[in-house]
Design a protein around this motif. Sequence first.
Motif, PDB file in Angstrom:
ATOM      1  N   PHE A  95       0.641  -1.401   0.102  1.00  0.00           N
ATOM      2  CA  PHE A  95      -0.236   0.187   0.163  1.00  0.00           C
ATOM      3  C   PHE A  95       0.934   0.783  -0.098  1.00  0.00           C
ATOM      4  O   PHE A  95       0.731   1.962  -0.723  1.00  0.00           O
ATOM      5  CB  PHE A  95      -0.993   0.191   1.477  1.00  0.00           C
TER       6      PHE A  95
ATOM      7  N   PHE B 122       1.419 -13.429  18.998  1.00  0.00           N
ATOM      8  CA  PHE B 122      -0.241 -14.122  18.450  1.00  0.00           C
ATOM      9  C   PHE B 122      -0.027 -15.118  19.587  1.00  0.00           C
ATOM     10  O   PHE B 122      -1.112 -15.867  20.659  1.00  0.00           O
ATOM     11  CB  PHE B 122      -0.723 -14.156  17.496  1.00  0.00           C
TER      12      PHE B 122
ATOM     13  N   LEU C 111      -2.492 -16.517  23.182  1.00  0.00           N
ATOM     14  CA  LEU C 111      -3.139 -18.025  23.149  1.00  0.00           C
ATOM     15  C   LEU C 111      -2.799 -18.813  24.097  1.00  0.00           C
ATOM     16  O   LEU C 111      -3.670 -19.043  25.215  1.00  0.00           O
ATOM     17  CB  LEU C 111      -2.706 -18.256  21.902  1.00  0.00           C
TER      18      LEU C 111
ATOM     19  N   ARG D 251      -2.824 -16.946  28.452  1.00  0.00           N
ATOM     20  CA  ARG D 251      -3.842 -15.658  28.795  1.00  0.00           C
ATOM     21  C   ARG D 251      -4.825 -16.756  30.200  1.00  0.00           C
ATOM     22  O   ARG D 251      -4.452 -18.001  30.113  1.00  0.00           O
ATOM     23  CB  ARG D 251      -4.980 -15.867  27.550  1.00  0.00           C
TER      24      ARG D 251
ATOM     25  N   ALA E  86      -8.545  -6.178  -0.235  1.00  0.00           N
ATOM     26  CA  ALA E  86      -7.230  -6.685   0.678  1.00  0.00           C
ATOM     27  C   ALA E  86      -7.883  -5.731   1.886  1.00  0.00           C
ATOM     28  O   ALA E  86      -7.191  -5.925   2.550  1.00  0.00           O
ATOM     29  CB  ALA E  86      -5.614  -6.022   0.478  1.00  0.00           C
ATOM     30  N   ALA E  87      -8.233  -4.401   1.950  1.00  0.00           N
ATOM     31  CA  ALA E  87      -8.763  -3.717   2.833  1.00  0.00           C
ATOM     32  C   ALA E  87      -9.694  -3.993   3.769  1.00  0.00           C
ATOM     33  O   ALA E  87      -9.538  -4.488   4.602  1.00  0.00           O
ATOM     34  CB  ALA E  87      -9.170  -2.514   2.187  1.00  0.00           C
TER      35      ALA E  87
ATOM     36  N   LEU F  13      -7.674  -7.464   5.314  1.00  0.00           N
ATOM     37  CA  LEU F  13      -6.941  -6.960   6.917  1.00  0.00           C
ATOM     38  C   LEU F  13      -9.058  -6.425   7.575  1.00  0.00           C
ATOM     39  O   LEU F  13      -7.956  -6.748   9.073  1.00  0.00           O
ATOM     40  CB  LEU F  13      -7.072  -4.918   6.134  1.00  0.00           C
TER      41      LEU F  13
ATOM     42  N   VAL G 194     -10.151 -10.177   8.856  1.00  0.00           N
ATOM     43  CA  VAL G 194      -9.104 -11.145   9.593  1.00  0.00           C
ATOM     44  C   VAL G 194      -8.950 -10.580  10.066  1.00  0.00           C
ATOM     45  O   VAL G 194      -8.577 -12.066  11.492  1.00  0.00           O
ATOM     46  CB  VAL G 194      -7.929 -11.504   8.583  1.00  0.00           C
ATOM     47  N   LEU G 195      -8.921  -9.543  10.565  1.00  0.00           N
ATOM     48  CA  LEU G 195      -7.934  -9.138  11.627  1.00  0.00           C
ATOM     49  C   LEU G 195      -9.394  -9.887  12.952  1.00  0.00           C
ATOM     50  O   LEU G 195      -8.810  -9.672  14.421  1.00  0.00           O
ATOM     51  CB  LEU G 195      -7.694  -7.350  11.895  1.00  0.00           C
TER      52      LEU G 195
ATOM     53  N   LEU H 114     -11.567 -11.814  13.253  1.00  0.00           N
ATOM     54  CA  LEU H 114     -11.155 -13.140  12.848  1.00  0.00           C
ATOM     55  C   LEU H 114     -10.320 -13.114  14.360  1.00  0.00           C
ATOM     56  O   LEU H 114     -10.171 -14.086  14.805  1.00  0.00           O
ATOM     57  CB  LEU H 114     -10.843 -14.316  12.352  1.00  0.00           C
ATOM     58  N   VAL H 115      -9.011 -12.860  14.327  1.00  0.00           N
ATOM     59  CA  VAL H 115      -7.817 -12.930  15.183  1.00  0.00           C
ATOM     60  C   VAL H 115      -8.219 -12.403  16.390  1.00  0.00           C
ATOM     61  O   VAL H 115      -7.633 -12.846  17.674  1.00  0.00           O
ATOM     62  CB  VAL H 115      -6.323 -12.207  14.303  1.00  0.00           C
TER      63      VAL H 115
ATOM     64  N   ILE I 277     -10.359 -14.752  17.890  1.00  0.00           N
ATOM     65  CA  ILE I 277      -9.840 -15.845  18.507  1.00  0.00           C
ATOM     66  C   ILE I 277      -9.547 -15.449  19.832  1.00  0.00           C
ATOM     67  O   ILE I 277      -9.188 -16.614  20.709  1.00  0.00           O
ATOM     68  CB  ILE I 277      -8.469 -16.251  17.251  1.00  0.00           C
ATOM     69  N   LEU I 278      -8.352 -14.413  19.906  1.00  0.00           N
ATOM     70  CA  LEU I 278      -8.277 -14.065  21.016  1.00  0.00           C
ATOM     71  C   LEU I 278      -8.347 -13.736  22.501  1.00  0.00           C
ATOM     72  O   LEU I 278      -8.120 -14.083  23.762  1.00  0.00           O
ATOM     73  CB  LEU I 278      -6.836 -12.828  20.693  1.00  0.00           C
TER      74      LEU I 278
ATOM     75  N   LEU J  57     -11.776 -14.653  23.079  1.00  0.00           N
ATOM     76  CA  LEU J  57     -12.649 -15.465  23.765  1.00  0.00           C
ATOM     77  C   LEU J  57     -11.896 -17.017  24.499  1.00  0.00           C
ATOM     78  O   LEU J  57     -10.388 -16.911  24.265  1.00  0.00           O
ATOM     79  CB  LEU J  57     -13.055 -16.930  22.005  1.00  0.00           C
TER      80      LEU J  57
ATOM     81  N   LEU K  51     -17.748 -12.952   9.248  1.00  0.00           N
ATOM     82  CA  LEU K  51     -17.172 -13.768   9.036  1.00  0.00           C
ATOM     83  C   LEU K  51     -17.548 -13.863   7.394  1.00  0.00           C
ATOM     84  O   LEU K  51     -17.498 -14.770   6.447  1.00  0.00           O
ATOM     85  CB  LEU K  51     -17.643 -14.789  10.012  1.00  0.00           C
TER      86      LEU K  51
ATOM     87  N   LEU L  17     -15.828 -11.771   5.535  1.00  0.00           N
ATOM     88  CA  LEU L  17     -14.865 -12.472   5.323  1.00  0.00           C
ATOM     89  C   LEU L  17     -14.814 -13.427   4.244  1.00  0.00           C
ATOM     90  O   LEU L  17     -13.719 -13.424   3.431  1.00  0.00           O
ATOM     91  CB  LEU L  17     -14.298 -13.149   6.186  1.00  0.00           C
ATOM     92  N   ILE L  18     -15.591 -13.860   4.333  1.00  0.00           N
ATOM     93  CA  ILE L  18     -15.032 -15.166   3.740  1.00  0.00           C
ATOM     94  C   ILE L  18     -15.658 -14.849   1.774  1.00  0.00           C
ATOM     95  O   ILE L  18     -14.699 -15.315   1.362  1.00  0.00           O
ATOM     96  CB  ILE L  18     -16.495 -15.856   3.299  1.00  0.00           C
TER      97      ILE L  18
ATOM     98  N   VAL M   3     -11.842 -12.828   1.295  1.00  0.00           N
ATOM     99  CA  VAL M   3     -10.630 -13.535   1.696  1.00  0.00           C
ATOM    100  C   VAL M   3     -10.574 -14.373   0.295  1.00  0.00           C
ATOM    101  O   VAL M   3     -10.109 -14.219  -0.421  1.00  0.00           O
ATOM    102  CB  VAL M   3     -10.913 -13.953   2.828  1.00  0.00           C
TER     103      VAL M   3
ATOM    104  N   HIS N 194     -10.144 -11.808  -3.034  1.00  0.00           N
ATOM    105  CA  HIS N 194      -8.516 -12.318  -3.153  1.00  0.00           C
ATOM    106  C   HIS N 194      -8.003 -13.251  -3.361  1.00  0.00           C
ATOM    107  O   HIS N 194      -6.673 -13.251  -4.026  1.00  0.00           O
ATOM    108  CB  HIS N 194      -8.466 -11.418  -1.727  1.00  0.00           C
TER     109      HIS N 194
END
Lengths: 126, 159
Positions: A88, A119, A123, A126, B37-38, B41, B44-45, B47-48, B51-52, B54, B75, B78-79, B82, B85
């Motif tokens: 970008f 990350f 995980l 925590r 891509a945007a 970004l 997926v963030l 999603l990340v 995950i962190l 939960l 989600l 996202l599908i 992604v 892309h």
Amino acid sequence: MAERPLSPHLSIWRWGPAMLVSILHRISGDGMALVALPVLLWWLSALASGPDAYETFTAIATSWYGYIVLVGISWAFFNHLCSGIRHFVLDMGAGYEVDGNNRWSVATVVGGVVLTAAFWAVLVLR
Amino acid sequence: MNQQTSFERKGTRVGKVRGLGSAHHGSHHWLLQRFTAAGNLLTVLYLVFSILLLPDLSYENAFRWLSQPAGALPLALLIVSVFWHARLGLQVLIEDYVHAQGTRFATMLVLNLVTFAAAGFGLLCLVFIVAKGLALTSAQGAMAAAMQAMQGGMQGGGM
């Protein structure tokens, strides 16, 4: 069309940070397309199917080879994220000066590894 | 490399360029790659961080998260983003390394079919998860209502 190289010819390029980032961007991106997306679909379909299918997924995902794949996927994402943000910046016409370009190229590779480690640290701890 | 990358184009000047891509669309692929891509970004963030945040990704937690529209919608986006892309990226890979015209066309055809099928499958999974959640909620609601009615009936009968 002339018989000229149309594709990245890996053997005749001189190695450098920018080239490394470019190759890693492609490997991580296409790697995610071919590995991470099937895993994502497997996870979602297991969740849609019910606890038994989800248990099967979890058992394989948390085996030693499952963790290797998952760590690989997370690295691919964070690496692709960092080098994508670099793209970008380059798209805006900035960052082509050789020293700065080399520095930021290395920074994206390091950034991908550091974010992956962070990350998994969150995980696990925590 | 002696492999023939493309056939020699003959004919008029227009005939030599016809089929090589229409004018004014040169940036189309490039732009879509940036737009998605945007989108990647952001989604997926999401999603990340989900995950962190939960407690863990057990069936119960993951189901409670994604059976709600507020979890399923990001989600689903996202599908779409992604897979779009990924299709664009794999297209470039094919264009770079598959040179024979027929094989390239066939590979591109398969890529499009597989991408649409896979993304559709992922979205369908999410629909299933949300529908299952709704069914469970309404079943629990009906159960609670039935219990209440039973209790009410017993009280009524006792009086």
